[in-house]
Write an enzyme that holds these catalytic residues in place. Sequence first.
Site, PDB file in Angstrom:
ATOM      1  CE  LYS A  11      -3.786  -1.878   1.857  1.00 49.28           C
ATOM      2  NZ  LYS A  11      -5.593  -2.173   2.541  1.00 49.28           N
ATOM      3  CB  SER A  35      -8.553   0.013  11.519  1.00 42.91           C
ATOM      4  OG  SER A  35      -9.157  -1.240  10.520  1.00 42.91           O
ATOM      5  CE  LYS A  79      13.247 -22.056   6.655  1.00 45.62           C
ATOM      6  NZ  LYS A  79      12.973 -23.135   7.216  1.00 45.62           N
TER       7      LYS A  79
END
Length: 311
Positions: free
Chosen positions: A50, A75, A269
């Site tokens: 974003k 949020s 990982k």
Amino acid sequence: MTKKELQDCHQRIKKYIHRTPVLTSTLLNNISGAQIFFKCENFQRMGAFKMRGAASAISKLSDIQKSHGVVTHSSGNFAQALSLAAKSLDVKAYIVMPSTAPQVKKDAVKGYGGEIIECPPTLQDREQTAFKIQTEKKATFLHPSNDLDVILGQGTAAIELLEEHPYLEYIFTPVGGGGLVAGTALAAHFYGTDCTVIGGEPFEVDDAYRSLKSGKIETNSTTNTIADGLKTQLGDINFPIIKNYVDEIIRVEEDEIISAMQLIWERMKIIIEPSCAVPFAALLKEKQRFENTKIGIILSGGNVDLKNLPF
């Protein structure tokens, strides 16, 4: 939409974003039967794709608009992305957040320089509060996913992926508000060679799947999914792009999302958030169809609550 608009956007935001790595895993290739190239937006600034859309939207504003600041209601990752992008471009960011937003997310927004305005946790309250700030401060409202400049910015992840691997046959992305899948579809159309875009979506919030079937924007009555970044709604700007350029959406169960997330953590990982695992889960669900193909997957972000892991 034109290829030049995408190119201009990519040039405009390059200095504000990371060019994230593309990783592969022999083991995950063997498990899926396909050759997968993971575009790791979990390594993007603020930890998610974003940042691209936020930087794109702010950088397109006029000097007068920039002087009054920007406002959004979020949020999640867009709250952090807009705060950091605004700071990078020396613009004030007002972030409307529901009072129930996790403290870790509020702390991140503050850390990136955003000014938080709390409101009750309903969409109506969020929209009203954002509109109040727009009016009082003359700030420009930027939507997390239903904004053309945001969509173009999100598409730059796929541009970079296709620059490194130009002959991908498919690109998979998660589908939430629709900004990433719409931007990816535009990038695949203009930069790919017969490259098909497929969305992954949880059964619990399958509004985009139903919207593609019905031809109009559908809503969700419940949002009971671990993929918290995908609980948002398609918009009237990104949905026409999705209708035109996205081939299909594959739905996945909650346990399939968790299993895919765990595989990537264990085998590659790297830390990814649940929403990020959805497109990989979609590929694994129908892997027979995609055997021996070259596939790009946008790993959308890595902002995970480490105190609340599903495994």
